[in-house]
Design an enzyme around this catalytic site. Sequence first.
Site, PDB file in Angstrom:
ATOM      1  N   CYS A  40      -4.466   4.888   4.008  1.00 28.83           N
ATOM      2  CA  CYS A  40      -5.665   4.376   4.670  1.00 28.83           C
ATOM      3  C   CYS A  40      -6.682   5.511   4.740  1.00 28.83           C
ATOM      4  O   CYS A  40      -6.639   6.352   5.629  1.00 28.83           O
ATOM      5  CB  CYS A  40      -5.326   3.867   6.068  1.00 28.83           C
ATOM      6  N   LEU A  41      -7.546   5.542   3.743  1.00 35.50           N
ATOM      7  CA  LEU A  41      -8.615   6.527   3.672  1.00 35.50           C
ATOM      8  C   LEU A  41      -9.850   5.770   3.223  1.00 35.50           C
ATOM      9  O   LEU A  41      -9.846   5.160   2.147  1.00 35.50           O
ATOM     10  CB  LEU A  41      -8.247   7.639   2.683  1.00 35.50           C
TER      11      LEU A  41
END
Length: 186
Positions: free
Chosen positions: A114-115
Amino acid sequence: MLNLFSLKNEQKEQGGDGSGSGGATKGKKNSAAQLRITKDINELELPKTCRTEFPDPDDLLNFKLLISPDEGFYRGGRFTFSFKIGPNYPHEPPKTKCLTKVYHPNIDLDGNVCLNILREDWKPVLTINSIVYGLQYLFLEPNPEDPLNKEAANELQANRRLFEQNVHRTMRGGSINGVYFERCLK
């Protein structure tokens, strides 16, 4: 940048016999994605805690990034990420997965990351360098506000000390809630 392009051109000239079929196959390697990733890799400025590995030196579209944080919760660990550059790069971000199972709020147990710049905030002006620094930052400052591993995120928010103990336990090769994590300390 020019050196790598020159090297690739020399290899084509030496390996190619001028026949139509060989030229067509080799032309596919010079897609926009191939040219851009070549430029990105040549301009890569890796911090001392990161290095790249190219399992096939002729395939710049698939490589690994190793991150070994030297501070924060994950200090002393070694984490491997795979990068797969698709044909629409740089208009679409590379597919990036963490190959090391890690107890982290922003990385799930399947290795999904999750970036924001790997999703909705990706722009063609961003480079592999941007992703490297983004991933490195996740290890320095995990973000419990945007989690993939909600359990780790909740623990980080509720009890920072317990979170830190669990990170260390998993990095040494331990289990949390029935999930086993292989040793990743260097």
